[in-house]
Design a protein around this motif. Structure first.
Motif, PDB file in Angstrom:
ATOM      1  N   ASP A  44      64.293  12.557  41.317  1.00 56.84           N
ATOM      2  CA  ASP A  44      63.564  13.131  40.200  1.00 56.84           C
ATOM      3  C   ASP A  44      64.492  13.569  39.077  1.00 56.84           C
ATOM      4  O   ASP A  44      64.046  13.776  37.946  1.00 56.84           O
ATOM      5  CB  ASP A  44      62.730  14.326  40.685  1.00 56.84           C
ATOM      6  CG  ASP A  44      61.544  13.892  41.526  1.00 56.84           C
ATOM      7  OD1 ASP A  44      61.045  14.730  42.290  1.00 56.84           O
ATOM      8  OD2 ASP A  44      61.136  12.733  41.426  1.00 56.84           O
ATOM      9  N   THR A  45      65.777  13.732  39.358  1.00 58.17           N
ATOM     10  CA  THR A  45      66.718  14.154  38.328  1.00 58.17           C
ATOM     11  C   THR A  45      67.384  12.966  37.645  1.00 58.17           C
ATOM     12  O   THR A  45      68.241  13.138  36.797  1.00 58.17           O
ATOM     13  CB  THR A  45      67.807  15.053  38.940  1.00 58.17           C
ATOM     14  OG1 THR A  45      68.469  14.330  39.996  1.00 58.17           O
ATOM     15  CG2 THR A  45      67.202  16.317  39.513  1.00 58.17           C
ATOM     16  N   ALA A  46      66.991  11.744  38.017  1.00 58.03           N
ATOM     17  CA  ALA A  46      67.584  10.558  37.408  1.00 58.03           C
ATOM     18  C   ALA A  46      67.285  10.533  35.911  1.00 58.03           C
ATOM     19  O   ALA A  46      66.178  10.866  35.492  1.00 58.03           O
ATOM     20  CB  ALA A  46      67.041   9.297  38.069  1.00 58.03           C
ATOM     21  N   PRO A  47      68.261  10.135  35.097  1.00 53.62           N
ATOM     22  CA  PRO A  47      68.026  10.099  33.647  1.00 53.62           C
ATOM     23  C   PRO A  47      67.039   9.025  33.225  1.00 53.62           C
ATOM     24  O   PRO A  47      66.380   9.158  32.205  1.00 53.62           O
ATOM     25  CB  PRO A  47      69.412   9.821  33.072  1.00 53.62           C
ATOM     26  CG  PRO A  47      70.163   9.149  34.183  1.00 53.62           C
ATOM     27  CD  PRO A  47      69.636   9.769  35.449  1.00 53.62           C
ATOM     28  N   LEU A  48      66.962   7.950  34.025  1.00 54.30           N
ATOM     29  CA  LEU A  48      66.067   6.847  33.713  1.00 54.30           C
ATOM     30  C   LEU A  48      65.091   6.636  34.855  1.00 54.30           C
ATOM     31  O   LEU A  48      65.474   6.673  36.023  1.00 54.30           O
ATOM     32  CB  LEU A  48      66.872   5.564  33.477  1.00 54.30           C
ATOM     33  CG  LEU A  48      66.118   4.252  33.187  1.00 54.30           C
ATOM     34  CD1 LEU A  48      67.001   3.323  32.343  1.00 54.30           C
ATOM     35  CD2 LEU A  48      65.683   3.515  34.453  1.00 54.30           C
ATOM     36  N   LYS A  49      63.846   6.420  34.503  1.00 53.41           N
ATOM     37  CA  LYS A  49      62.853   5.991  35.486  1.00 53.41           C
ATOM     38  C   LYS A  49      62.226   4.687  35.005  1.00 53.41           C
ATOM     39  O   LYS A  49      62.217   4.388  33.800  1.00 53.41           O
ATOM     40  CB  LYS A  49      61.782   7.057  35.703  1.00 53.41           C
ATOM     41  CG  LYS A  49      62.260   8.217  36.565  1.00 53.41           C
ATOM     42  CD  LYS A  49      61.094   9.076  37.018  1.00 53.41           C
ATOM     43  CE  LYS A  49      61.554  10.142  38.009  1.00 53.41           C
ATOM     44  NZ  LYS A  49      60.418  10.955  38.512  1.00 53.41           N
ATOM     45  N   ALA A  50      61.701   3.918  35.946  1.00 54.94           N
ATOM     46  CA  ALA A  50      61.139   2.622  35.617  1.00 54.94           C
ATOM     47  C   ALA A  50      59.904   2.361  36.455  1.00 54.94           C
ATOM     48  O   ALA A  50      59.832   2.742  37.624  1.00 54.94           O
ATOM     49  CB  ALA A  50      62.170   1.517  35.861  1.00 54.94           C
TER      50      ALA A  50
END
Length: 221
Positions: free
Chosen positions: A3-9
């Motif tokens: 959830d802390t990832a800078p990018l989601k896809a």
């Protein structure tokens, strides 16, 4: 990705060819982009709304109908720019309306707000993606790579277990092999990629198992 990832896809298959349109977004700003929005625009807009993403641009890997046939329509509806592909795909983009009639869904030609070349960068929210020119499937095909996320959007360059077709006008098989081995493999075995069709994979897996470009296959060629 956490959830802390800078990018989601989110992958959203579109068109009768089940082409992988991808909604990518910056988790800090919740601003995003569609890559290769070929058709099914209501489906795409609903996905962005569901995710709470404000789409700020469209990114195009190459000029084939299933990848960008309705990009211009969506760009006009959303009031956002189109970036990509490389200008060498002007030939394919000019055919979108004719190709659309053949396949039974509307295509609309366009002039992107920005043609992209190898070494360029694009931004999505506060994210920066690198651009690699990877010709072969089409002459102007490009790939988007987010180094921090170890994620690439590769269009029809590479698939799980296969590679892009090179029997189209202006295709070149050797150019495609060179693009994969010289542009994609250096990005790292652990890099995951979204192909234009089918399931995701990693470059490392394909180097081991892909019947067209595995290291052992190319070494024996």
């Amino acid at each position: 990705m956490t959830d802390t990832a800078p990018l989601k896809a989110a992958i959203i298959p579109v068109t009768p060819l089940q082409q992988n349109c991808t909604l990518i977004w910056c988790t800090k700003t919740m601003r995003g982009a569609f890559t290769d929005p070929g058709a099914d625009l209501d489906k795409l807009k609903d996905a962005a709304a569901k995710m709470g993403v404000t789409v700020e641009k469209l990114l195009i890997t190459h000029g084939h109908l299933d990848h960008c046939g309705q990009a211009k329509i969506l760009a006009d509806e959303l009031g956002v720019p189109i970036e990509g592909p490389h200008e060498a795909d002007r030939f394919w983009i000019s055919r979108l309306e004719d190709d659309g009639r053949k396949w039974g869904f509307a295509g609309k030609t366009f002039e992107p707000d920005r043609w992209l070349d190898n070494g360029d960068q694009v931004t999505v929210g506060e994210l920066t993606l690198d651009v690699y020119h990877c010709p072969g499937h089409t002459p102007g095909h490009i790939v988007f790579h987010h180094p921090e996320s170890k994620l690439a959007i590769v269009g029809d360059v590479l698939f799980q277990g296969s590679i892009g077709r090179t029997d189209f006008p202006m295709s070149n098989h050797q150019d495609l092999i060179d693009a994969i081995t010289q542009k994609l493999w250096p990005l790292g075995d652990e890099t995951a990629f979204v192909p234009g069709h089918g399931p995701m994979s990693t470059f490392g897996r394909e180097r081991q198992t892909n019947g067209f470009v595995a290291d052992r296959i190319l070494a024996s060629a």
